[in-house]
Write a protein that holds these residues in place. Structure first.
Motif, mmCIF file in Angstrom:
data_model
loop_
_atom_site.group_PDB
_atom_site.id
_atom_site.type_symbol
_atom_site.label_atom_id
_atom_site.label_comp_id
_atom_site.label_asym_id
_atom_site.label_seq_id
_atom_site.Cartn_x
_atom_site.Cartn_y
_atom_site.Cartn_z
ATOM 1 N N SER A 88 0.773 -0.992 -0.041
ATOM 2 C CA SER A 88 0.091 -0.103 -0.143
ATOM 3 C C SER A 88 0.932 1.254 0.482
ATOM 4 N N ILE A 89 0.415 2.260 -1.047
ATOM 5 C CA ILE A 89 1.036 3.027 -0.999
ATOM 6 C C ILE A 89 1.136 4.538 0.252
ATOM 7 N N LYS A 120 3.945 5.136 8.725
ATOM 8 C CA LYS A 120 4.426 5.473 9.646
ATOM 9 C C LYS A 120 4.937 6.659 9.961
ATOM 10 N N VAL A 121 5.767 6.664 8.656
ATOM 11 C CA VAL A 121 7.297 6.894 8.955
ATOM 12 C C VAL A 121 6.949 8.312 6.915
ATOM 13 N N PHE A 140 12.847 7.838 7.786
ATOM 14 C CA PHE A 140 12.972 9.909 8.847
ATOM 15 C C PHE A 140 11.774 10.543 8.874
ATOM 16 N N ASP A 141 11.658 11.686 10.043
ATOM 17 C CA ASP A 141 10.881 12.026 10.124
ATOM 18 C C ASP A 141 10.546 13.342 9.512
ATOM 19 N N LEU A 142 9.857 14.494 9.814
ATOM 20 C CA LEU A 142 9.624 15.661 9.264
ATOM 21 C C LEU A 142 10.977 16.245 9.285
ATOM 22 N N LYS A 145 14.955 13.254 10.918
ATOM 23 C CA LYS A 145 15.692 13.054 11.867
ATOM 24 C C LYS A 145 15.448 11.801 11.950
ATOM 25 N N PRO A 146 16.329 10.237 12.500
ATOM 26 C CA PRO A 146 15.679 8.818 11.656
ATOM 27 C C PRO A 146 14.566 8.076 12.510
ATOM 28 N N MET A 147 13.309 7.188 12.252
ATOM 29 C CA MET A 147 12.797 7.131 12.942
ATOM 30 C C MET A 147 12.149 5.901 13.274
ATOM 31 N N GLU A 148 11.511 5.121 14.054
ATOM 32 C CA GLU A 148 10.697 3.326 13.583
ATOM 33 C C GLU A 148 9.388 3.586 13.267
ATOM 34 N N SER A 149 9.512 2.887 12.640
ATOM 35 C CA SER A 149 7.936 2.742 11.816
ATOM 36 C C SER A 149 7.281 2.406 13.375
#
Length: 422
Positions: A88-89, A120-121, A140-142, A145-149
């Protein structure tokens, strides 16, 4: 400055050529290729269509640059079947930029606002090896910065080992993660067929040997047909024998209609003995509800009139029965304070109180009230009713939950419209 006629002709020819080239670089598809394996699997459209056909149905638009690189996907898919997060996109639009060894994906809503996808990224950065294959993925977030899914994964790593693509996943603390929250595969080995569809996914130990997980599953294997429909998946142990999955089956088969819509799924055990099947429901395939039964019609009338009878005869128990817990009763009125017409609403509890005392003087209704109910429409579990009484005209919405009808919305005004100061 005025352009000469010849210059104008050249200008418009160039514009026409550019527009035509843009259309050539757009491709339209009815579906995305199914993927429940890994983000390593390339995004691909299936069931190609032309631009005119796309205008009248659900579709995706794939846009390519002059180097034939995919640079944008527009999601005009509006069928409601359940889609795996990896297939899914999760956004209206994906923009894809290409650098020497990177592919960067960002996600947007229909107004051009940056949003997260189904993982959710906010940004996905794919790194490529010298052969152009994916070697790493970071989220990455907005703020970049590195982020987790939503599966707790921040990085994927891939490399080839013989016929397998080895995949490892880690969170922000560099702790290894399973393939998903609901399936226990640690290090995985992915085998693709000649057209890039996943063929098998193996659970591997630290020595990259195929091994069973804690419930005895070592691989799941996939079959696609010539149209790239995902038609079969199965669970196997480290000896390649069929085994039962945590979901209570060994083999799942999937059926599609001529437009590529998933319409049926069937499950079998490890001996290929039938367990169950089910239709896949979406808004592309809707059968009209059966004509309402006489029982439903009589019950809808009883519930609708019960509301008036509860007020007239002081029956709070009946009011409690006919009103849904989520009732919203709206009144058309006039505010002297604000000198304008307004609407006000009350909930179920206040209606029960009204049934207990509002007509205690027995002066709110005639001795023999005229209560008339007309069912305007019934569709499966919802109905619309018009209610006439000596005092009011009302529209009611009823809902059927757990085989019981109740009033969930009620909009009313005075029958004598002269009571309104307009």
């Amino acid at each position: 400055m005025r352009l000469k006629s010849s210059a104008l002709v050249i200008f418009f020819l160039c514009m026409s050529t550019t527009n035509a080239q843009e259309k050539i670089n757009n491709k339209y598809y009815g579906h995305l290729r199914y993927n429940h394996v890994s983000p390593y699997i390339q995004l691909a459209g299936i069931y190609p269509m032309n631009e005119n056909d796309a205008l009248s149905t659900s579709h995706y638009i794939f846009k390519y640059n002059k180097n034939k690189e995919l640079v944008e996907i527009i999601n005009n898919h509006y069928f409601t079947e359940k889609i795996h997060p990896l297939a899914s996109i999760g956004a209206y639009k994906i923009r894809i930029s290409h650098e020497e060894d990177k592919e960067i994906r960002t996600f947007f809503d229909i107004n051009g606002k940056r949003i997260s996808n189904d993982r959710k990224v906010y940004k996905e950065v794919f790194y490529k090896d010298k052969k152009g294959s994916y070697s790493k993925l970071e989220f990455f977030d907005l703020n970049d910065k590195p982020m987790e899914s939503n599966w707790g994964i921040s990085e994927y790593y891939w490399y080839k080992n013989k016929k397998m693509i080895i995949e490892k996943r880690y969170n922000l603390n560099k702790i290894p993660k399973n393939i998903s929250n609901y399936f226990e595969f640690g290090i995985t080995g992915i085998v693709l067929n000649h057209d890039g569809n996943p063929k098998a996914t193996y659970n591997l130990n630290q020595d990259l040997k195929i091994t069973n997980n804690s419930v005895g599953i070592a691989s799941y294997q996939d079959t696609y047909d010539k149209k790239a429909n995902h038609i079969k998946y199965s669970y196997h142990d480290d000896n390649n024998n069929l085994v039962m999955s945590q979901s209570g089956f060994s083999v799942g088969t999937k059926e599609y209609d001529t437009e590529g819509n998933h319409i049926k799924e069937t499950h079998f055990d490890h001996n290929m003995k039938f367990i169950r099947d089910r239709e896949i429901i979406n808004n592309q395939h809707i059968s009209l509800s059966k004509i309402a039964s006489q029982k439903d019609s009589l019950e809808i009338k009883r519930i609708s009139l019960g509301y008036l009878i509860a007020l007239q005869e002081l029956k709070p128990e009946l009011m409690n029965e006919v009103m849904n817990d989520s009732l919203n009763k709206v009144t058309v009125g006039y505010s002297r304070k604000y000198n304008k017409e307004i609407s006000t609403s009350i909930a179920k509890e206040e209606m029960i109180q009204n049934a207990n005392s509002w007509n205690k003087s027995n002066t709110k209704f005639p001795i023999k009230p005229k209560n008339d109910v007309r069912i305007l429409d019934i569709y499966d579990r919802i109905a619309t009713v018009k209610l006439f009484s000596d005092n009011w005209v009302e529209y009611l919405h009823l809902i059927k939950i757990d085989n019981k009808w109740s009033i969930i919305n009620l909009l009313w005004q005075h029958k004598n419209v002269k009571q309104y100061p307009y």
